[in-house]
Scaffold this active site. Structure first.
Site, PDB file in Angstrom:
ATOM      1  N   ASP A 168       0.969  -1.031   0.147  1.00  0.00           N
ATOM      2  CA  ASP A 168      -0.245   0.169   0.366  1.00  0.00           C
ATOM      3  C   ASP A 168       0.573   1.557   0.026  1.00  0.00           C
ATOM      4  OD1 ASP A 168       0.658  -0.279   2.571  1.00  0.00           O
ATOM      5  OD2 ASP A 168      -0.603   1.039   3.654  1.00  0.00           O
ATOM      6  N   SER A 169       0.798   2.682  -0.433  1.00  0.00           N
ATOM      7  CA  SER A 169       0.671   3.699  -0.736  1.00  0.00           C
ATOM      8  C   SER A 169       2.703   3.131  -1.341  1.00  0.00           C
ATOM      9  CB  SER A 169       0.722   4.027   0.559  1.00  0.00           C
ATOM     10  OG  SER A 169       1.009   5.267   0.566  1.00  0.00           O
ATOM     11  N   ALA A 170       3.690   4.043  -0.402  1.00  0.00           N
ATOM     12  CA  ALA A 170       4.594   4.141  -0.667  1.00  0.00           C
ATOM     13  C   ALA A 170       5.046   2.172  -0.882  1.00  0.00           C
ATOM     14  CB  ALA A 170       5.770   4.541   0.691  1.00  0.00           C
TER      15      ALA A 170
END
Length: 326
Positions: A168-170
């Site tokens: 998720d995300s980074a």
């Protein structure tokens, strides 16, 4: 895409949650404006509220993935979460946090839900964080954990088999970059990828960065500081291992199946949409889900958001389909 087509309207459920969090935690300083260790401590504390009522598992343990001097990784703790009646194989889930914050502990409830929805053990690496360890340190740790997942042993409490990588995300950036790294080296690739609201480029002029520059939640300023911590050099940001949106068409064409998930009220929304466009342009048909009315990081709220539970249910179904097709 048209910025006018992006809606700032939050769902009633998301709006109520944000108000509840504000009442519980009060105003918190921007963690990217604190010394990194203070920002991390605040992140760990604020995420505690997301990690209650943990779904039961048959086994949890931490293992150490040994340093690989040739690769450039260091000893890396990896949390192993094994659901009841676990299938053969695993999900390597790379947590987000702007390359600088969070841990297996901040994402444990999300990872446990993912384990139950996929029916597979979930492995969560505690990779090195920026700014003390900028690109490519964290990536090298994730690559080492990916290789360790392929070579699963009884020590980790799982059996070697089909492997899904998620993030998720980074963490979605690092998951995708790890696959690009291994494809370049002609090493084994996972059976599929689950990429949740990923940070795939450092272009802060995209339509969603403009539309949601001030949040709610994640802001353009925070993402600029995260990228400055992780990969400050402008030339390095054109390296696909740092910013996977820069991968060549030929590489995108041969990637394993992907499942893309984005939040509708998120500065990073365009990153996922632009990546989906790149995949379509090379002839792929990877599924994309945009959940309207929710903010970046909403999967952390499976205890309170039906939208988060439904999103991970769909991701689990996608993972099982990838394994059946492998």
């Amino acid at each position: 895409m048209n910025a006018a087509g992006f809606s700032n309207e939050l769902s009633a459920e998301m709006r109520a949650l944000l108000l509840r969090v504000e009442e519980e935690l009060g105003p918190l300083p921007d963690p990217t404006l604190l010394p990194p260790e203070e920002g991390r401590a605040q992140s760990e504390r604020s995420n505690q509220r997301n990690n209650v009522n943990l779904p039961p598992l048959v086994r949890t343990r931490d293992v150490i993935v040994a340093a690989n001097t040739e690769l450039g990784s260091q000893d890396c703790r990896m949390r192993v979460l094994v659901p009841h009646d676990a299938g053969i194989g695993a999900v390597l889930f790379v947590h987000g946090g702007g390359f600088a914050f969070c841990s297996p502990e901040t994402h444990e409830r999300c990872a446990r839900v993912l384990a139950n929805e996929t029916g597979l053990p979930v492995l969560v690496p505690d990779y090195r964080l920026a700014p003390e360890h900028p690109f490519p340190a964290g990536l090298h740790d994730v690559v080492a954990c990916l290789r360790a997942a392929f070579a699963a042993t009884a020590e980790a409490g799982i059996s070697a088999g089909p492997l899904i990588i998620a993030g998720d995300s980074a963490g979605a950036n690092l998951a995708l970059a790890a696959v690009l790294h291994e494809e370049k080296d002609r090493r084994s690739l996972p059976s599929g990828m689950l990429l949740f609201y990923g940070a795939f480029d450092a272009d802060f002029t995209t339509e969603s960065y403009v539309q949601f520059a001030e949040g709610p939640g994640l802001t353009r300023g925070k993402m600029q500081r995260y990228w400055n911590w992780y990969c400050a050099d402008e030339d390095a940001r054109r390296n696909s291992l740092a910013a996977p949106l820069h991968a060549d068409d030929d590489v995108l064409r041969v990637l394993p199946p992907l499942y893309l998930l984005a939040a509708g009220v998120d500065p990073l929304l365009s990153d996922t949409l632009l990546f989906a466009d790149r995949l379509k342009a090379v002839g792929r048909n990877d599924p994309l889900t945009v959940v309207p009315g929710v903010t970046h990081g909403f999967l952390q709220n499976t205890n309170e958001l039906a939208a988060a539970r439904e999103a991970l249910l769909a991701a689990g179904e996608a993972a099982r389909g990838m394994i059946r097709g492998s």
